[in-house]
Design a protein around this motif. Structure first.
Motif, mmCIF file in Angstrom:
data_model
loop_
_atom_site.group_PDB
_atom_site.id
_atom_site.type_symbol
_atom_site.label_atom_id
_atom_site.label_comp_id
_atom_site.label_asym_id
_atom_site.label_seq_id
_atom_site.Cartn_x
_atom_site.Cartn_y
_atom_site.Cartn_z
ATOM 1 N N ASN A 163 0.834 -1.205 0.000
ATOM 2 C CA ASN A 163 0.000 0.000 0.000
ATOM 3 C C ASN A 163 0.868 1.254 0.000
ATOM 4 O O ASN A 163 0.572 2.229 -0.709
ATOM 5 C CB ASN A 163 -0.925 0.003 1.224
ATOM 6 N N GLN A 164 1.963 1.226 0.770
ATOM 7 C CA GLN A 164 2.866 2.373 0.793
ATOM 8 C C GLN A 164 3.534 2.566 -0.569
ATOM 9 O O GLN A 164 3.682 3.692 -1.042
ATOM 10 C CB GLN A 164 3.929 2.211 1.879
ATOM 11 N N ILE A 165 3.931 1.461 -1.194
ATOM 12 C CA ILE A 165 4.539 1.551 -2.529
ATOM 13 C C ILE A 165 3.544 2.154 -3.519
ATOM 14 O O ILE A 165 3.895 3.003 -4.350
ATOM 15 C CB ILE A 165 5.005 0.154 -3.004
ATOM 16 N N GLU A 166 2.270 1.731 -3.437
ATOM 17 C CA GLU A 166 1.239 2.276 -4.329
ATOM 18 C C GLU A 166 1.078 3.774 -4.134
ATOM 19 O O GLU A 166 0.934 4.530 -5.105
ATOM 20 C CB GLU A 166 -0.096 1.567 -4.077
ATOM 21 N N GLN A 167 1.124 4.225 -2.860
ATOM 22 C CA GLN A 167 0.996 5.654 -2.574
ATOM 23 C C GLN A 167 2.185 6.435 -3.118
ATOM 24 O O GLN A 167 2.034 7.542 -3.643
ATOM 25 C CB GLN A 167 0.868 5.879 -1.058
ATOM 26 N N ILE A 168 3.385 5.848 -2.984
ATOM 27 C CA ILE A 168 4.592 6.503 -3.505
ATOM 28 C C ILE A 168 4.498 6.632 -5.018
ATOM 29 O O ILE A 168 4.797 7.682 -5.594
ATOM 30 C CB ILE A 168 5.857 5.709 -3.102
ATOM 31 N N LYS A 170 1.796 6.646 -6.828
ATOM 32 C CA LYS A 170 0.669 7.510 -7.190
ATOM 33 C C LYS A 170 1.007 8.980 -7.016
ATOM 34 O O LYS A 170 0.708 9.818 -7.873
ATOM 35 C CB LYS A 170 -0.553 7.139 -6.346
ATOM 36 N N HIS A 171 1.665 9.301 -5.887
ATOM 37 C CA HIS A 171 1.910 10.714 -5.560
ATOM 38 C C HIS A 171 3.332 11.174 -5.880
ATOM 39 O O HIS A 171 3.643 12.355 -5.762
ATOM 40 C CB HIS A 171 1.610 10.956 -4.075
ATOM 41 N N GLY A 172 4.204 10.235 -6.235
ATOM 42 C CA GLY A 172 5.542 10.625 -6.640
ATOM 43 C C GLY A 172 6.460 11.002 -5.511
ATOM 44 O O GLY A 172 7.473 11.672 -5.707
ATOM 45 N N ASN A 173 6.120 10.618 -4.278
ATOM 46 C CA ASN A 173 7.039 10.845 -3.157
ATOM 47 C C ASN A 173 6.900 9.705 -2.166
ATOM 48 O O ASN A 173 5.990 8.893 -2.254
ATOM 49 C CB ASN A 173 6.771 12.197 -2.468
ATOM 50 N N SER A 174 7.841 9.674 -1.204
ATOM 51 C CA SER A 174 7.906 8.540 -0.280
ATOM 52 C C SER A 174 7.059 8.735 0.970
ATOM 53 O O SER A 174 7.135 7.946 1.902
ATOM 54 C CB SER A 174 9.365 8.318 0.144
#
Length: 454
Positions: A163-168, A170-174
């Motif tokens: 899920n964190q990888i997907e957010q990164i 999607k939003h282009g940051n960590s």
């Protein structure tokens, strides 16, 4: 007498003697010291030691072990060890018995800690702050012991990680909190939850200024809740610096008043003041602050108002509670305890902790060697450095050439050297520095090279 459950203690010991499979479940939650009776403590320790050595723990081997250690009499003899097999339920729910033992052990620790407060409080020359600090430390230890966690399975960890990888993606940051400085954010992804970030410099290079710039960006632009522990400066001095850098007003005008503010400057000041009034920026300017007090206040701030990042200005000025250090401990050992505690606080509160730190004189004595004539900085330049180097996830050095060379053509520039980053690249970044506002700003062009060149 102190609270304990004799039946629960005997049942747990008896169950382990009958079947050693219970030892993992028991000793992953409690230790031998959590049993109340001395006899039960030494028997529990014997079972643990035998199983850890690969030996079966039963009434024969445990009695023999205790006899060799001259502890059989303390344990109540062969008769008491054998009696532990009596009365063990056929279908024992050992988890509940272990919880009972842990709960009563914690209650006893609280009672003894409170009794210690009373004892110290009636002594001649008793110091209330010292007593409170020691009590807070004792209570934190009890809480941490109760709340300790063990392994998590990959099955539990994978969904959250994906899920964190997907957010990164999607939003282009960590997911880190951005600093407001483009190239710092590009290299670090912002300051990450659970990270200890150290900003280090020689005096007057601008470590407090950079920390306040970043903290202001987080609080005002990103609307984050910021806790700023200022051991060196008072809260009004901190706020004057924050207002000066946000309003672009000469700090000397605010502090000394030699030159009156113009109408437009008053407008800028009032706008900056409004921004901070509406922000969640909290300052603690306690001049003497122990790591235990800091952690307690940070927890309370997070619980009551939320907390996204903590700043500490600066690390070497902090104190360690007397109970945490042996007598005659060196300053390096004390700093080691503080740095590891700050890292633990970052993980516990799940926020970045940004600690400022002094550098020793080595860069000045070493002379040049870095790019643009800058001194060759090394991680060992951190004052009382060993543990800081180890505990920090990110270490950033600040260098302003105009502070060491008045003839430089780099007036108004600053180098931020990322000398360590556990999960990212190292290198250096050029920023603008506007001394009258104590303000750092982005430059259009930043040079990069490996931090080892410093």
């Amino acid at each position: 007498s102190l609270p304990y459950d004799e039946f629960a203690e005997r049942a747990v010991l008896g169950a382990m003697l009958i079947d050693n499979k219970y030892t993992n479940e028991v000793f992953s939650e409690i230790g031998s010291a959590d049993f109340y009776r001395n006899s039960n403590q030494v028997i529990a320790a014997a079972i643990s030691n035998l199983v850890n050595d690969g030996t079966t723990a039963d009434i024969v081997t445990v009695s023999g072990y205790l006899e060799r250690k001259n502890d059989l009499k303390i344990a109540g003899g062969h008769e008491y060890v054998t009696s532990l097999l009596d009365g063990v339920p056929d279908s024992i729910d050992i988890t509940e018995y272990v919880k009972t033992i842990l709960e009563l052990s914690s209650l006893r620790k609280i009672i003894l800690a409170s009794a210690n407060v009373v004892k110290k409080g009636v002594e001649e020359g008793a110091d209330s702050k010292s007593i409170l600090s020691d009590l807070q430390e004792d209570l934190i230890k009890i809480t941490n012991y109760q709340d300790k966690e063990g392994f998590h399975s990959a099955e539990q960890i994978v969904p959250e990680t994906v899920n964190q990888i997907e957010q990164i993606q999607k939003h282009g940051n960590s997911g880190g909190i951005v600093t407001g400085f483009t190239e710092i954010d590009r290299m670090t992804g912002g300051f990450q939850k659970g990270d200890l970030v150290v900003i280090a410099a020689r005096p007057s290079m601008g470590k407090t200024a950079l920390a306040l710039n970043i903290a202001a960006n987080m609080a005002v632009k990103s609307e984050k809740s910021i806790g700023f522990f200022s051991i060196e400066m008072g809260e009004m001095q901190i706020m004057m610096r924050l207002l000066a850098l946000r309003a672009n007003i000469n700090l000397g005008q605010l502090i000394q008043g030699k030159k009156k503010l113009t109408g437009p400057e008053w407008q800028q000041l009032n706008l900056a003041a409004s921004e901070f009034r509406n922000s969640q920026f909290y300052i603690d300017d306690s001049p003497v602050l122990s790591i235990v007090e800091m952690k307690t206040r940070a927890r309370r701030l997070q619980r009551e108002y939320g907390l996204d990042a903590v700043y500490v200005d600066y690390l070497q000025l902090m104190k360690v509670g007397a109970e945490s250090m042996r007598r005659n401990a060196s300053k390096a050992e004390e700093v080691g305890v503080i740095s590891s505690s700050l890292k633990a606080m970052a993980k516990e509160l799940n926020i970045p902790v940004i600690a400022l730190a002094q550098l020793n004189r080595s860069p000045e004595q070493r002379g040049g060697g870095g790019g643009d004539g800058a001194p060759k900085y090394q991680l060992s330049d951190l004052k009382e450095s060993g543990a800081i180097e180890q505990d920090a996830d990110v270490i950033m050095f600040i260098h302003r050439e105009e502070q060491v060379n008045k003839d430089t053509d780099r007036t108004g520039e600053a180098d931020v050297i990322i000398a360590k980053q556990r999960n990212g690249p190292t290198g250096y970044i050029k920023l603008a520095y506007i001394s009258e506002f104590t303000k750092f700003a982005n430059l259009e062009y930043s040079d990069y090279s490996d931090a080892d060149s410093y």
